[in-house]
Design a protein around this motif. Structure first.
Motif, PDB file in Angstrom:
ATOM      1  N   ALA A 117      41.477   8.118 -12.330  1.00 39.01           N
ATOM      2  CA  ALA A 117      40.576   9.196 -11.911  1.00 39.01           C
ATOM      3  C   ALA A 117      39.435   9.370 -12.906  1.00 39.01           C
ATOM      4  O   ALA A 117      39.582   9.089 -14.094  1.00 39.01           O
ATOM      5  N   ARG A 118      38.299   9.826 -12.395  1.00 46.01           N
ATOM      6  CA  ARG A 118      37.168  10.136 -13.278  1.00 46.01           C
ATOM      7  C   ARG A 118      37.309  11.571 -13.779  1.00 46.01           C
ATOM      8  O   ARG A 118      36.391  12.349 -13.730  1.00 46.01           O
ATOM      9  N   GLU A 119      38.496  11.915 -14.182  1.00 40.70           N
ATOM     10  CA  GLU A 119      38.754  13.273 -14.666  1.00 40.70           C
ATOM     11  C   GLU A 119      39.473  13.150 -15.998  1.00 40.70           C
ATOM     12  O   GLU A 119      40.277  12.250 -16.190  1.00 40.70           O
ATOM     13  N   THR A 155      40.897  10.889  -8.286  1.00 46.21           N
ATOM     14  CA  THR A 155      40.179  12.133  -8.580  1.00 46.21           C
ATOM     15  C   THR A 155      40.354  13.114  -7.423  1.00 46.21           C
ATOM     16  O   THR A 155      40.402  12.720  -6.260  1.00 46.21           O
ATOM     17  N   PHE A 156      40.479  14.385  -7.754  1.00 49.09           N
ATOM     18  CA  PHE A 156      40.591  15.423  -6.734  1.00 49.09           C
ATOM     19  C   PHE A 156      39.181  15.754  -6.239  1.00 49.09           C
ATOM     20  O   PHE A 156      38.450  16.520  -6.840  1.00 49.09           O
ATOM     21  N   THR A 157      38.793  15.107  -5.142  1.00 44.37           N
ATOM     22  CA  THR A 157      37.432  15.277  -4.631  1.00 44.37           C
ATOM     23  C   THR A 157      37.406  15.018  -3.126  1.00 44.37           C
ATOM     24  O   THR A 157      38.302  14.353  -2.596  1.00 44.37           O
ATOM     25  N   ASP A 158      36.388  15.534  -2.458  1.00 43.41           N
ATOM     26  CA  ASP A 158      36.210  15.268  -1.027  1.00 43.41           C
ATOM     27  C   ASP A 158      35.527  13.925  -0.791  1.00 43.41           C
ATOM     28  O   ASP A 158      35.407  13.477   0.344  1.00 43.41           O
ATOM     29  N   ASN A 159      35.056  13.321  -1.853  1.00 40.10           N
ATOM     30  CA  ASN A 159      34.335  12.057  -1.732  1.00 40.10           C
ATOM     31  C   ASN A 159      35.311  10.904  -1.480  1.00 40.10           C
ATOM     32  O   ASN A 159      35.887  10.336  -2.397  1.00 40.10           O
ATOM     33  N   GLU A 160      35.491  10.576  -0.198  1.00 41.03           N
ATOM     34  CA  GLU A 160      36.504   9.590   0.174  1.00 41.03           C
ATOM     35  C   GLU A 160      36.188   8.210  -0.390  1.00 41.03           C
ATOM     36  O   GLU A 160      37.093   7.440  -0.717  1.00 41.03           O
ATOM     37  N   GLN A 162      34.816   7.500  -3.229  1.00 41.28           N
ATOM     38  CA  GLN A 162      35.238   7.451  -4.626  1.00 41.28           C
ATOM     39  C   GLN A 162      36.751   7.264  -4.735  1.00 41.28           C
ATOM     40  O   GLN A 162      37.244   6.430  -5.498  1.00 41.28           O
ATOM     41  N   VAL A 163      37.476   8.054  -3.931  1.00 36.37           N
ATOM     42  CA  VAL A 163      38.938   7.958  -3.931  1.00 36.37           C
ATOM     43  C   VAL A 163      39.358   6.538  -3.555  1.00 36.37           C
ATOM     44  O   VAL A 163      40.216   5.926  -4.199  1.00 36.37           O
ATOM     45  N   ASP A 197      45.196  12.274   0.504  1.00 37.42           N
ATOM     46  CA  ASP A 197      44.560  10.952   0.453  1.00 37.42           C
ATOM     47  C   ASP A 197      45.504   9.786   0.762  1.00 37.42           C
ATOM     48  O   ASP A 197      45.177   8.636   0.497  1.00 37.42           O
TER      49      ASP A 197
END
Ligand SMILES: *Cc1c(COP(=O)(O)O)cnc(C)c1O
Length: 222
Positions: A117-119, A155-160, A162-163, A197
């Motif tokens: 993840a980018r976190e 990463t916890f994101t809506d950007n599919e 990226q996931v 996801d």
């Protein structure tokens, strides 16, 4: 909707080769029993003590997956019964797992957690650390531990997109690690994908998903 209904709906979407781990953290034993009665046998917990307490109350054909951050001083409480430890993120954990598994006269299965993840907040080996670790003779060093694959969290994101890219990266690392690992026959598990996801994760090569909210509903943290 009931737990049995939720499980059935998810199962419909899972290909045969994908194992469903029902993430039951924070839920009481009665709730897990409902899933058990619907046929679920793999459960995931993220606190060692909580998992041990539930294991003592529930049927012993349950496969307990430890999916949380491993505190090495607590490994002894799960060493007798844990089925798979997903979150091995430093060599010290392998050392302690090996020690406690030996005391229990067994081999403990585990996955190496990779930081994709980018976190900042997610645990795990970096790509370089993983490759470095795999150059060692881990079988000789830790004979009571079996490394069965990799685990990662996107990463916890809506950007599919990226996931998807993060899962793809993990799958490619998995393929590479397979060529490097000394016991390739045991290296067959890629644990990635959660409630939000898992469909993407499966498309990118996951064969084990860890799903909580979509089965049990929202968690209530006190
Ligand atoms: C809580 C947790 C899950 C499940 O998350 P949901 O979004 O509820 O499906 C999966 N993996 C890990 C490591 C977790 O801590």
């Amino acid at each position: 909707m009931s737990i049995a209904y939720n499980l059935a709906e998810i199962k419909k979407k899972l290909p045969q080769h994908v194992t469903l781990v029902a993430v039951s953290k924070t839920h009481p034993a009665e709730v897990l029993m409902e899933a058990y009665q619907a046929g679920q046998r793999d459960f995931g917990e993220n606190k060692i003590q909580e998992m041990a307490d539930k294991a003592a109350q529930l049927p012993n054909d349950i496969r307990w997956h430890f999916i949380g951050h491993v505190q090495t001083n607590k490994i002894k409480y799960m060493a007798p019964f844990v089925y798979l430890v997903h979150g091995v993120d430093r060599e010290k954990v392998l050392q302690e797992l090996n020690k406690e598994a030996a005391k229990n006269n067994r081999i403990i299965n585990c996955l190496l957690q990779v930081h994709i993840a980018r976190e900042e907040t997610k645990f795990g080996f970096s790509t370089d650390e993983l490759k470095q670790l795999l150059t060692e003779n881990l079988i000789e060093k830790y004979p009571h531990v079996r490394i069965c694959g990799l685990m990662g969290m996107a990463t916890f994101t809506d950007n599919e997109e990226q996931v998807r890219n993060e899962f793809r990266e993990l799958k490619s690392l998995f393929n590479e690690a397979f060529t490097q690992i000394l016991q390739p026959s045991a290296f067959n598990t890629l644990s990635m994908g959660m409630s939000g996801d898992y469909t993407t994760a499966i498309q990118e090569g996951s064969n084990m998903v860890r799903i909580g909210t979509a089965i049990f509903g929202e968690r209530d943290y006190h």
